[in-house]
Design a protein around this motif. Sequence first.
Motif, PDB file in Angstrom:
ATOM      1  N   HIS A 109       0.842  -1.198   0.000  1.00  0.00           N
ATOM      2  CA  HIS A 109       0.000   0.000   0.000  1.00  0.00           C
ATOM      3  C   HIS A 109       0.880   1.251   0.000  1.00  0.00           C
ATOM      4  CE1 HIS A 109      -3.407  -2.647   0.986  1.00  0.00           C
ATOM      5  NE2 HIS A 109      -2.576  -3.236   1.826  1.00  0.00           N
ATOM      6  N   PRO A 110       1.629   1.479  -1.086  1.00  0.00           N
ATOM      7  CA  PRO A 110       2.562   2.621  -1.106  1.00  0.00           C
ATOM      8  C   PRO A 110       1.896   3.979  -0.958  1.00  0.00           C
ATOM      9  CG  PRO A 110       2.334   1.633  -3.286  1.00  0.00           C
ATOM     10  CD  PRO A 110       1.684   0.700  -2.335  1.00  0.00           C
ATOM     11  N   ASP A 111       0.602   4.080  -1.278  1.00  0.00           N
ATOM     12  CA  ASP A 111      -0.090   5.362  -1.113  1.00  0.00           C
ATOM     13  C   ASP A 111      -0.598   5.572   0.308  1.00  0.00           C
ATOM     14  OD1 ASP A 111      -2.168   3.532  -1.013  1.00  0.00           O
ATOM     15  OD2 ASP A 111      -3.408   4.527  -2.524  1.00  0.00           O
ATOM     16  N   GLY A 112      -0.357   4.579   1.188  1.00  0.00           N
ATOM     17  CA  GLY A 112      -0.757   4.712   2.589  1.00  0.00           C
ATOM     18  C   GLY A 112      -2.191   4.343   2.880  1.00  0.00           C
ATOM     19  N   HIS A 113      -2.984   4.142   1.847  1.00  0.00           N
ATOM     20  CA  HIS A 113      -4.404   3.842   2.062  1.00  0.00           C
ATOM     21  C   HIS A 113      -4.608   2.337   2.167  1.00  0.00           C
ATOM     22  CE1 HIS A 113      -8.754   4.011   1.796  1.00  0.00           C
ATOM     23  NE2 HIS A 113      -8.707   3.141   0.811  1.00  0.00           N
ATOM     24  N   ASP A 161       8.191   4.039   6.723  1.00  0.00           N
ATOM     25  CA  ASP A 161       9.116   5.168   6.789  1.00  0.00           C
ATOM     26  C   ASP A 161      10.511   4.700   7.193  1.00  0.00           C
ATOM     27  OD1 ASP A 161       9.545   7.908   6.393  1.00  0.00           O
ATOM     28  OD2 ASP A 161       9.403   8.323   8.544  1.00  0.00           O
ATOM     29  N   TYR A 190       2.307   4.533   6.374  1.00  0.00           N
ATOM     30  CA  TYR A 190       3.433   4.523   5.459  1.00  0.00           C
ATOM     31  C   TYR A 190       4.643   3.817   6.082  1.00  0.00           C
ATOM     32  CZ  TYR A 190       0.780   8.347   3.261  1.00  0.00           C
ATOM     33  OH  TYR A 190      -0.206   9.122   2.680  1.00  0.00           O
ATOM     34  N   ARG A 201      -3.711   7.052   7.182  1.00  0.00           N
ATOM     35  CA  ARG A 201      -2.788   6.656   6.119  1.00  0.00           C
ATOM     36  C   ARG A 201      -1.533   6.106   6.782  1.00  0.00           C
ATOM     37  NH1 ARG A 201      -6.892   7.290   4.122  1.00  0.00           N
ATOM     38  NH2 ARG A 201      -7.482   8.467   2.235  1.00  0.00           N
TER      39      ARG A 201
END
Length: 261
Positions: free
Chosen positions: A38-42, A53, A51, A49
Amino acid sequence: MSTQARQEWQKWREERAAEVARPYGPLALTGIHWLADHPDGHIQGLPGRWYDDGDAVLLRAAATEGLAVDGAPLDGEVRLGPDTAPEATRVTRGARHFLVLHREGLWAVRDFDPGSAARTAFTGIDVFDHDERWVRPGRYRPYPQGRTVQVPNADGVRRGLGLAGELTFTLDGDAHTLQVAVEGDGSLWAVLADATSGTDSYRFRFLRPPAPAADGSVTVDLNRVLLPPCAFADHFICPFPPPGNTLPIALRAGERNRSAG
């Protein structure tokens, strides 16, 4: 079977069922979400969201999404490390707990909901009856160096399984050996299968003998073979037995499967 042995076994059964059915036990797990997917965080079904990191998880959320971190509403962003237990996650939303997991360099979020359908429908664990023939003296022999073997996991991915030594015991005059790991408290852990696996019992099970004595001796009570977490929720990524850990016998002992209802 002695009265004391049956009472102790019955107490173990009751405590085990209570452990599985606790509010944030395995039955409460409703999903595991790998952030690399889920690279868009969703993540569908999860507020906020999320991510990857690098050395932490970055969570961003508006107050309207209802997330709390350490009990305080989140309106902005926070960096998160791995959680230690589903009961003690930093991120919650009402009764739901979101456990941050770091495994083999990857970050994930586990969603625990005490109101899950699996927990609501749980009626118990089917077990084989206690039999003293399954309580055997054993001996643990550590490897000169720990080793890691690649084994399939319940989600179809092969991962490394750390092994520390071998546990040997006899049944009806035949010697059997299991490759085992050593837990932080010194107790042993084996992933095993047998001739009942996938038919009269779940496809594989766990054995957790106590810490061996200084000479390696340890009691192997096969009446307390356990179902793995993935027997209760599909989202766990339990390891399959390593090569050599399939017993050539019908191990009609311990937990068989979840009760059908």
